[in-house]
Design a protein around this motif. Structure first.
Motif: not given
Length: 352
Positions: A50-51, A213-214, A246-248, A254-255
């Motif tokens: 969950k991130g 994405l940093g 995680e973005m996918q 993302y964030d």
């Protein structure tokens, strides 16, 4: 299903509340096995649930700052760059890719089918040119390309692919496509993005992905002309790799920021070709699609995979992202060793 999982149809490690129940002894066992080389030369294991990172471990001299060369994992990121270019209206999935290579024309072995080959044909590894990294005799084998300075001319001068009677044919194949793993084609996809966007591929990826994405630590391998190696060789930290996955998983977000369209993330993991029918593995837009089975129940997972036994995996039903990095390049059994990790450490912990 139990809350503690290690692995993935290919690997991984997950820590959870089971640690509080005294069941985390398996972590010590796993780390002992990893350190002992039971699963090959593993350099990192990371799991996000969950991130949030729930397990992170480094081995064989690696650290959180190490840049891992995960080889063909880079291909999936190049696929994401194609998606970002389509989102930006630079071309469509049905655009003939040859439109961006007119400076290399006229091509050797001319054929109208070559000119008509689309981005979708190439991003699903089902193009019409004779290019197959898994065949050492293929004229398009990536090892041959690496020895050539001009990679676009190498690819576009290839002959047409043949379909002898003992092989699958597009007309009768599932999804109407026949898979052939072609790194040179992925290089062309990235080069087309570069030419369509009028910026170096490295800058395109930095702007579209690394910055939102940093990700500040990365290293591109380059070919003889100083161009980014788009089908393999991008060095990222383990956490950097996890951010892409995680973005996918989150449909391109993302964030709180929409980095890649939800439409593209959904389309990219739909099956487009059968990669290995005997193992039930299919292929999307540079994503491997390989559900796994536990106690008669199938679980969805899709992944980025690279030489050495590297894998970055998304398990949507469990809300997990798993990163495994290894350095067993070109070693026999490199992927089987990570499969062994999964079989030994995961299946027994997954329940309906």
């Amino acid at each position: 299903m139990q809350k503690f999982i290690i692995g993935l149809g290919v690997f991984g490690v997950l820590i959870s509340s089971m640690a509080a129940e005294g069941r985390w002894s398996a972590q010590r066992s796993l780390e002992k096995n990893v350190s002992g080389g039971d699963y090959g030369t593993v350099t990192s294991l990371l799991v996000m649930e969950k991130g949030k990172i729930v397990y992170e471990g480094y081995f064989n001299g690696a650290s959180a700052e190490s840049l891992h060369n995960t080889r063909s994992v880079t291909k999936t990121m190049t696929g994401m760059a194609v998606g970002a270019a389509i989102d930006a209206g630079l071309f469509s999935i049905d655009t003939p890719t040859s439109n961006f290579f007119q400076e290399e024309a006229p091509f050797d072995n001319p054929d109208p089918r070559k000119l008509a080959m689309t981005f979708e044909d190439m991003i699903s590894m089902s193009g019409v040119l004779e290019c197959n990294d898994q065949d050492q005799y293929s004229r398009g084998n990536e090892s041959r390309m690496h020895n050539i300075e001009d990679w676009p001319s190498f690819f576009w001068d290839l002959p047409m692919r043949g379909y002898p009677s003992w092989s699958d044919k597009p007309a009768t194949a599932k999804y109407g496509r026949v898979f052939a793993y072609c790194s040179a084609g992925v290089e062309m996809l990235g080069t087309a993005v570069e030419r369509a966007s009028k910026m170096p591929f490295q800058e395109f990826v930095k702007t579209k992905f690394f910055e939102p994405l940093g990700i500040s630590r990365y290293e591109w391998q380059e070919n003889a002309l100083g161009q980014a190696h788009k089908s393999g060789g991008l060095g990222l930290t383990t956490r950097g790799l996890a951010k892409f996955a995680e973005m996918q998983r989150m449909g391109g977000r993302y964030d709180g920021q929409q980095v890649l369209s939800s439409e593209w993330t959904q389309e990219s993991i739909k099956p487009r070709a059968v990669a290995y029918a005997d193992r039930g593995i299919e292929y999307g837009y540079l994503w491997w699609l390989a559900p796994y089975e536990v106690d008669g129940k199938q679980f969805v997972q899709y992944n980025m995979s690279g030489n050495g036994g590297n894998r970055v995996v998304v398990m949507p039903e469990q809300e997990l992202v798993v990163v495994v990095t290894k350095t067993d390049y070109n070693q026999r059994g490199m992927h089987q060793a990570t499969n062994k990790l999964f079989e030994n450490e995961v299946y027994s912990r997954i329940r309906n």
